[in-house]
Scaffold this active site. Structure first.
Site, PDB file in Angstrom:
ATOM      1  CD  GLU A   1      -0.679  24.222   3.215  1.00 25.35           C
ATOM      2  OE1 GLU A   1      -0.704  22.983   3.154  1.00 25.35           O
ATOM      3  OE2 GLU A   1      -0.116  24.936   2.372  1.00 25.35           O
TER       4      GLU A   1
HETATM    5  C1  LIG Z   1       0.035  15.751  11.394  1.00 23.88           C
HETATM    6  C2  LIG Z   1       0.887  16.374  10.353  1.00 23.88           C
HETATM    7  C3  LIG Z   1       0.507  16.331   9.029  1.00 23.88           C
HETATM    8  C4  LIG Z   1       1.321  16.887   8.040  1.00 23.88           C
HETATM    9  N1  LIG Z   1       0.958  16.749   6.727  1.00 23.88           N
HETATM   10  C5  LIG Z   1       1.845  17.111   5.756  1.00 23.88           C
HETATM   11  C6  LIG Z   1       1.619  16.784   4.396  1.00 23.88           C
HETATM   12  O1  LIG Z   1       0.590  16.220   4.034  1.00 23.88           O
HETATM   13  N2  LIG Z   1       2.567  17.117   3.491  1.00 23.88           N
HETATM   14  C7  LIG Z   1       3.713  17.745   3.831  1.00 23.88           C
HETATM   15  O2  LIG Z   1       4.522  18.004   2.955  1.00 23.88           O
HETATM   16  N3  LIG Z   1       3.969  18.074   5.115  1.00 23.88           N
HETATM   17  C8  LIG Z   1       3.065  17.758   6.088  1.00 23.88           C
HETATM   18  N4  LIG Z   1       3.345  18.051   7.404  1.00 23.88           N
HETATM   19  C9  LIG Z   1       4.555  18.778   7.730  1.00 23.88           C
HETATM   20  C10 LIG Z   1       4.310  20.189   8.191  1.00 23.88           C
HETATM   21  O3  LIG Z   1       3.898  20.992   7.136  1.00 23.88           O
HETATM   22  C11 LIG Z   1       5.584  20.679   8.865  1.00 23.88           C
HETATM   23  O4  LIG Z   1       5.707  19.991  10.066  1.00 23.88           O
HETATM   24  C12 LIG Z   1       5.572  22.174   9.091  1.00 23.88           C
HETATM   25  O5  LIG Z   1       5.694  22.843   7.886  1.00 23.88           O
HETATM   26  C13 LIG Z   1       6.691  22.627  10.028  1.00 23.88           C
HETATM   27  O6  LIG Z   1       7.925  22.090   9.656  1.00 23.88           O
HETATM   28  P1  LIG Z   1       8.853  21.379  10.766  1.00 23.88           P
HETATM   29  O7  LIG Z   1       8.025  20.364  11.431  1.00 23.88           O
HETATM   30  O8  LIG Z   1      10.078  20.945  10.123  1.00 23.88           O
HETATM   31  O9  LIG Z   1       9.132  22.500  11.808  1.00 23.88           O
HETATM   32  P2  LIG Z   1      10.327  23.557  11.760  1.00 23.88           P
HETATM   33  O10 LIG Z   1      10.379  24.156  10.418  1.00 23.88           O
HETATM   34  O11 LIG Z   1      11.530  22.941  12.293  1.00 23.88           O
HETATM   35  O12 LIG Z   1       9.781  24.656  12.752  1.00 23.88           O
HETATM   36  C14 LIG Z   1       9.982  24.613  14.168  1.00 23.88           C
HETATM   37  C15 LIG Z   1       9.594  25.967  14.750  1.00 23.88           C
HETATM   38  O13 LIG Z   1      10.446  26.976  14.219  1.00 23.88           O
HETATM   39  C16 LIG Z   1       9.727  27.997  13.620  1.00 23.88           C
HETATM   40  N5  LIG Z   1      10.435  28.460  12.425  1.00 23.88           N
HETATM   41  C17 LIG Z   1      11.076  27.717  11.498  1.00 23.88           C
HETATM   42  N6  LIG Z   1      11.564  28.501  10.529  1.00 23.88           N
HETATM   43  C18 LIG Z   1      11.232  29.767  10.837  1.00 23.88           C
HETATM   44  C19 LIG Z   1      11.426  31.035  10.220  1.00 23.88           C
HETATM   45  N7  LIG Z   1      12.077  31.159   9.067  1.00 23.88           N
HETATM   46  N8  LIG Z   1      10.923  32.125  10.835  1.00 23.88           N
HETATM   47  C20 LIG Z   1      10.264  32.016  11.992  1.00 23.88           C
HETATM   48  N9  LIG Z   1      10.035  30.861  12.603  1.00 23.88           N
HETATM   49  C21 LIG Z   1      10.502  29.733  12.043  1.00 23.88           C
HETATM   50  C22 LIG Z   1       8.396  27.396  13.274  1.00 23.88           C
HETATM   51  O14 LIG Z   1       7.364  28.377  13.238  1.00 23.88           O
HETATM   52  C23 LIG Z   1       8.189  26.405  14.414  1.00 23.88           C
HETATM   53  O15 LIG Z   1       7.611  27.046  15.499  1.00 23.88           O
HETATM   54  C24 LIG Z   1       2.513  17.538   8.403  1.00 23.88           C
HETATM   55  C25 LIG Z   1       2.886  17.605   9.745  1.00 23.88           C
HETATM   56  C26 LIG Z   1       2.103  17.013  10.705  1.00 23.88           C
HETATM   57  C27 LIG Z   1       2.584  17.056  12.120  1.00 23.88           C
END
Ligand SMILES: Cc1cc2nc3c(=O)[nH]c(=O)nc-3n(C[C@H](O)[C@H](O)[C@H](O)COP(=O)(O)OP(=O)(O)OC[C@H]3O[C@@H](n4cnc5c(N)ncnc54)[C@H](O)[C@@H]3O)c2cc1C
Lengths: 591, 259
Positions: free
Chosen positions: A439
């Site tokens: 989220e």
């Molecule tokens: C158990 C689980 C349930 C989930 N449920 C849902 C769901 O129901 N629906 C859905 O759509 N998604 C869902 N997600 C996805 C979740 O919302 C994403 O994993 C999350 O938004 C982070 O995206 P990412 O994993 O690609 O990480 P990334 O975006 O790759 O982030 C990696 C790191 O980089 C940092 N980062 C990235 N961009 C920036 C920036 N611009 N500025 C500063 N820091 C940054 C982040 O804070 C993080 O620490 C779920 C994930 C999990 C693990």
């Protein structure tokens, strides 16, 4: 109903906050909430808490141990007891309480809905995600769906008979939602063919309900790049016939589910859409606007997860601290329960005071949501909405950061037992860990606070809120000597927060990287100050009740937080104002 | 069909229960007041009949202090249609004779086809009130049922004893008592809680039931002569196994009538 549960719903604490700290009586006085007076609400929360403790909480361990399971035929089976508990949840109607009466809801304030969520999330966080995601999909439909979609989907989603999901994430599109590539091709009959792969979809498939309504973000042909080219669709698992019955299976398949650190009971699915039939919500390319509406709501709920799981872990660690005997406390003549050791007390008080602060903060945010929607006066609605915008990233990040820290303290109190899975406290640490990630990661929240929220009305919005927090000073001055240390500390720390805010105002425009570098510690300063401010108000209110026990509890919690936790705030000031120099001083290859 | 379910508000069994040593009465402030679980089971049985038989009216009747209204509301939120609350200061500490008199009068006033009570309350454990009501009203009593079937004209069920199972039945009107073999009650649902606020509760005093104070005080009343604290637990008996443990154990169990 003799089923005993470890979870004791903190309805008394909640009722106190509602009545004395977050001004619930003012919400009940808003037009449309005549039926939701405080007495009625407390009665409902007592029954609801009883339900969560006796029906939902007993499924928490099995959920963790068994986990959801993907079947070779592509279906997903939830752990033992989930299905029965969910059916009872639907029968009891708890999900419908804060939803509009027009679609079969109870028409209660969001504040009350959030409390119901808190208790359900304490009872079983993994289970609670199904209703939580359903609520997100409901809100999108409510605000942007056309009448036909609303009539067709909402009534059964409001009861919970149909569940919902939120499909944003794709392998290359996480924090950057704008990078998503799922396609939506118009078919000419008003529907769209949706194709693509979504990952990490919570409760993307399961056996709790007969129907699942997916809310899917996708791009139409020729849509602009990035977030401006995203549209929002409803994709039901089963197509719905004219008479409302379920028809053909829509081609959205569960490719696999993830093996996770926690929330094992919640299936996290990879979903593949293969020209599945979708219905547009709102207009093409306006999907992000819809997401923004839901975001505040979902982020507040996720922040509350931190609080909810911390509450459960606290209760368990308190029981353990009373029972476990080990060594002798100073002056004891026989072996002492560990609760008699100062360091264990410190861990317990840190949990209790932080939980109280978080709960007040979440409820304050929720109460502004209600004001922002129901105040008769437009200016009042606008102001409330600004405050919601400001508090939401704070609630989400501070709530879930503390969720991690406090559950870890609860585990620490258990000593070696805490590290042993059988004890059950490790589950809370594992479960709550995701809340700081999904989220919108906590880093994204901090960026939102600094990048979007501080600038509202040229900074006036934030300044006004800081001034409101300072109003407590006069009341503390009048309240007597016992409140003096709290008053002094609050003043010092609000000064530090103001100084940090000024620094960002002065440097953020010219050097955005410098402001972003300190954004997370800056957000924490806000969390600490708002928490201490609300506890101070609770202490004043406690004194005013004339009940000596309430007065003492509230005073001690507020004083402990102000004297022993809040001072971290000014310690963070250097990190906020340091800029990005040292963060980038070493080359990536030197890290 | 009108089914009247007798409901007693008792202190929560999961809280500590305390006797007031001066009066010999239960300290009702010591525990959170709740509906006695056995009555909830009785209510559930009545509600299930109502679920399947339109036109059934379920009335909950409680004798108890002002705050017993909470228990009545809870029963209403679970699905009962109306409540009767007997409140009268002179009923404080009422024994079975007085209680059965008051409840019988209230039942006569309300009207009933079937009365459902618990076999005994969690706090008093007397188990005699339903029999007294049966006597006072001149209706049959089917006590200690493990299950129940209700029809238009009669109620029947099984009663299990050490020697076997008795199938019992009685024509209506009648009174039954249910045991813990009955199912747990349903949870109140949200809509039920909201509608319960609007359901009628008839609050009556003894005078309104036509019981005069003189009659109450003329009844032979149970008197508490003395009350003592439960003796502290003593250490258990430890049998060391020197080869005769089995025999010693059997003897211990036998002398203490545990087998
Ligand atoms: C158990 C689980 C349930 C989930 N449920 C849902 C769901 O129901 N629906 C859905 O759509 N998604 C869902 N997600 C996805 C979740 O919302 C994403 O994993 C999350 O938004 C982070 O995206 P990412 O994993 O690609 O990480 P990334 O975006 O790759 O982030 C990696 C790191 O980089 C940092 N980062 C990235 N961009 C920036 C920036 N611009 N500025 C500063 N820091 C940054 C982040 O804070 C993080 O620490 C779920 C994930 C999990 C693990």
């Amino acid at each position: 109903m003799a089923v005993m549960s470890q979870y004791q719903p903190p309805v008394k604490d909640i009722a106190f906050l509602l009545e004395h700290v977050v001004g619930y009586p003012d919400i009940a006085a808003l037009p449309g909430f005549e039926h939701a007076d405080l007495d009625t609400v407390v009665g409902i929360l007592e029954e609801c808490g009883d339900f969560m403790a006796k029906v939902v909480a007993p499924t928490n361990r099995a959920g963790d141990e068994e986990g959801a399971r993907w079947q070779p035929d592509g279906s997903v089976v939830t752990p033992t007891g989930f299905k029965e508990a969910y059916q009872q949840y639907v029968d009891a109607g708890w999900g419908s309480v804060p939803l509009p009466e027009e679609f079969g809801g109870g028409g209660f304030p969001r504040t009350i809905g959030l409390i119901i969520q808190e208790m359900m999330m304490s009872a079983n966080m993994a289970f609670s995600l199904c209703p939580l995601l359903t609520q997100g999909a409901i809100e999108a439909l409510l605000h942007y769906g056309n009448d036909e979609l609303k009539q067709r989907y909402l009534p059964k989603m409001v009861t919970g008979e149909w569940a919902g999901t939120m499909n944003l994430t794709e392998p290359q599109a996480g924090s950057d939602v704008g990078a998503l590539t799922t396609k939506a091709v118009p078919r000419g009959d008003g529907t769209y063919a949706i194709s693509g792969q979504k990952i990490y979809i919570t409760f993307g498939d399961h056996d709790l309900s007969e129907q699942i309504v997916h809310l899917v973000l996708a791009r139409t042909p020729g849509a602009p790049e990035g977030t401006r080219g995203i549209s929002c669709f409803i994709v039901p698992k089963f197509l719905v016939n004219q008479d409302g019955s379920l028809g053909d299976r829509n081609p959205v398949h569960t490719v696999s589910i993830e093996h996770k650190m926690g929330i094992h009971g919640s299936p996290t699915c990879v979903l593949s859409y293969e020209e599945a039939t979708g219905y547009l919500i709102g207009e093409e390319n306006k999907g992000m606007r819809i997401m923004f509406v839901m975001m505040n709501s979902a982020r507040l709920s996720v922040g509350t997860q931190g609080l909810a799981v911390a509450e459960l872990a606290y209760q368990q660690s308190l029981e353990y601290a009373k029972e476990r005997r080990q060594g002798r406390a100073i002056g004891a003549t026989e072996d002492s329960p560990i609760i008699d050791f100062p360091d264990v007390r410190r861990m317990l008080m840190t949990q209790k005071a932080s939980i109280a602060a978080l709960r007040a903060l979440m409820l304050l945010n929720a109460s502004y949501v209600d004001h922002s929607l129901h105040e008769p006066d437009e200016d009042a609605r606008k102001r409330a909405d600004e405050i919601v915008g400001l508090l939401t990233p704070i609630c989400k990040s501070f709530g879930t950061d503390l969720g991690n820290e406090l559950t870890s303290l609860a585990l620490q109190i258990h000593g070696g037992m805490g590290y042993i899975e059988e004890t059950g406290v490790a589950q809370h640490v594992r479960d709550v860990r995701i809340a700081a990630i999904y989220e919108g990661t906590n880093g994204i929240q901090a960026a939102d606070l600094v990048g979007r929220k501080l600038g509202v009305r040229g900074g006036a919005s934030v300044r006004e809120f800081l001034a409101t927090m300072r109003e407590v000073d006069g009341q503390l001055a009048d309240a007597g000597e016992q409140f003096a240390s709290m008053r002094a500390e609050l003043k010092t720390q609000l000064d530090a927060l103001e100084q940090a805010t000024m620094w960002i105002f002065q440097n953020g425009m010219s050097d955005p990287n410098a402001a972003l570098a300190g954004s997370s510690p800056y957000l924490r300063m806000w969390g600490l100050c708002t928490g201490a401010w609300l506890l101070a108000r609770a202490a004043l209110a406690g004194q005013a009740t004339g009940d000596p026990e309430v007065a003492e509890t509230q005073l001690v919690l507020a004083r402990f937080f102000a004297e022993q936790i809040l001072p971290q705030c000014s310690g963070l000031l250097p990190a906020v104002t340091a800029g990005a120099r040292d963060l980038f001083a070493l080359d990536a290859s030197q890290l | 069909m009108r089914i009247v379910v007798l409901v007693k508000q008792v202190p929560d069994t999961s809280d500590v229960r305390k006797l007031d040593l001066n009066t010999g009465l239960l300290d009702r402030d010591a525990g959170e007041p709740i509906v006695d679980e056995i009555n909830e089971r009785g209510l559930e049985a009545a509600l299930r009949y109502k679920d399947d038989n339109k036109g059934t009216e379920v009335v909950v009747l409680s004798m108890g202090p002002e705050n017993a209204i909470k228990s009545i509301r809870k029963a209403l939120s679970m699905g009962a249609d109306s409540g009767v609350h007997i409140v009268d200061d002179s009923l404080a500490g009422a024994d079975a004779l007085v209680t059965s008199l008051a409840i019988s009068k209230a039942l006569e006033r309300t009207g009933y086809d079937l009365v459902v009570a618990g076999n005994e309350s969690t706090d008093g454990n007397g188990g005699i009130v339903p029999a007294m009501i049966s006597e006072r009203l001149g209706i049959p009593l089917l006590g200690f049922l493990v299950n129940m079937e209700i029809t238009e004209a009669q109620v029947s069920g099984e009663r299990q004893g050490d020697d076997g199972t008795a199938n019992v039945h009685a024509g209506l009107p009648a009174i039954v008592t249910v045991t813990e073999r009955f199912d747990y009650a349903r949870f109140p649902n949200f809509k039920g809680i909201m509608t319960a606020k609007r359901k009628p509760v008839d609050t009556v005093t003894l005078a309104e039931l036509g019981v005069d104070a003189a009659e109450v005080s003329s009844l032979d009343r149970t008197e508490v002569i003395s009350a003592v604290e439960r003796p502290a637990r003593t250490a258990g008996t430890k049998i060391d196994d020197d080869g005769t443990a089995a025999a010693t154990l059997v003897e211990y169990l036998a002398t203490n009538r545990l087998v």
